[in-house]
Scaffold this motif. Structure first.
Motif, mmCIF file in Angstrom:
data_model
loop_
_atom_site.group_PDB
_atom_site.id
_atom_site.type_symbol
_atom_site.label_atom_id
_atom_site.label_comp_id
_atom_site.label_asym_id
_atom_site.label_seq_id
_atom_site.Cartn_x
_atom_site.Cartn_y
_atom_site.Cartn_z
ATOM 1 N N ARG A 144 0.858 4.028 -3.014
ATOM 2 C CA ARG A 144 0.615 5.446 -2.730
ATOM 3 C C ARG A 144 1.743 6.309 -3.275
ATOM 4 N NH1 ARG A 144 0.968 8.634 2.840
ATOM 5 N NH2 ARG A 144 0.329 10.654 2.042
ATOM 6 N N ARG A 174 1.320 6.708 -6.997
ATOM 7 C CA ARG A 174 0.216 7.643 -7.286
ATOM 8 C C ARG A 174 0.648 9.086 -7.068
ATOM 9 N NH1 ARG A 174 -2.931 3.973 -4.459
ATOM 10 N NH2 ARG A 174 -2.927 5.311 -2.633
ATOM 11 N N GLU A 175 1.311 9.348 -5.956
ATOM 12 C CA GLU A 175 1.729 10.720 -5.648
ATOM 13 C C GLU A 175 2.816 11.203 -6.607
ATOM 14 O OE1 GLU A 175 0.131 12.724 -3.548
ATOM 15 O OE2 GLU A 175 -1.218 11.054 -3.137
ATOM 16 N N HIS A 179 0.832 -1.212 0.000
ATOM 17 C CA HIS A 179 0.000 0.000 0.000
ATOM 18 C C HIS A 179 0.868 1.264 0.000
ATOM 19 C CE1 HIS A 179 0.816 -0.415 4.316
ATOM 20 N NE2 HIS A 179 0.585 0.889 4.391
ATOM 21 N N GLN A 180 1.998 1.200 0.656
ATOM 22 C CA GLN A 180 2.911 2.335 0.716
ATOM 23 C C GLN A 180 3.533 2.589 -0.664
ATOM 24 O OE1 GLN A 180 6.277 1.494 3.234
ATOM 25 N NE2 GLN A 180 6.414 3.609 3.939
#
Length: 78
Positions: A58, A61-62, A54-55
């Motif tokens: 993310r 995405r960022e 998940h990290q």
């Protein structure tokens, strides 16, 4: 706790300003030092920090939001 089995490969920064913004996102999401994050100038390069799935998702995405192209890399079996 689950093992950290993912890394992020940073392919390309679309502008020179995006390298700085991308480094800021790397520091915020991974908790690594700003020195490590700023070493990402020579692209493509794999971020040398194993992350949770998940990290890593993310972070990709960022980075995409600040115009840095990146991909997830699975580095092991649980």
């Amino acid at each position: 706790m689950l093992p950290r089995l993912w890394q992020v490969q940073i392919e390309k920064a679309l502008t020179t300003n995006t390298i700085m913004y991308g480094a800021e996102e790397i520091v915020l999401i991974t908790g690594c030092s700003s020195t490590t994050a700023r070493r990402m100038n020579n692209l493509p390069r794999v971020l040398p920090i194993p992350l949770y799935k998940h990290q890593a998702q993310r972070l990709v995405r960022e980075l995409t939001k600040v115009q840095v192209l990146a991909n997830l890399i699975f580095i092991g079996q649980p």
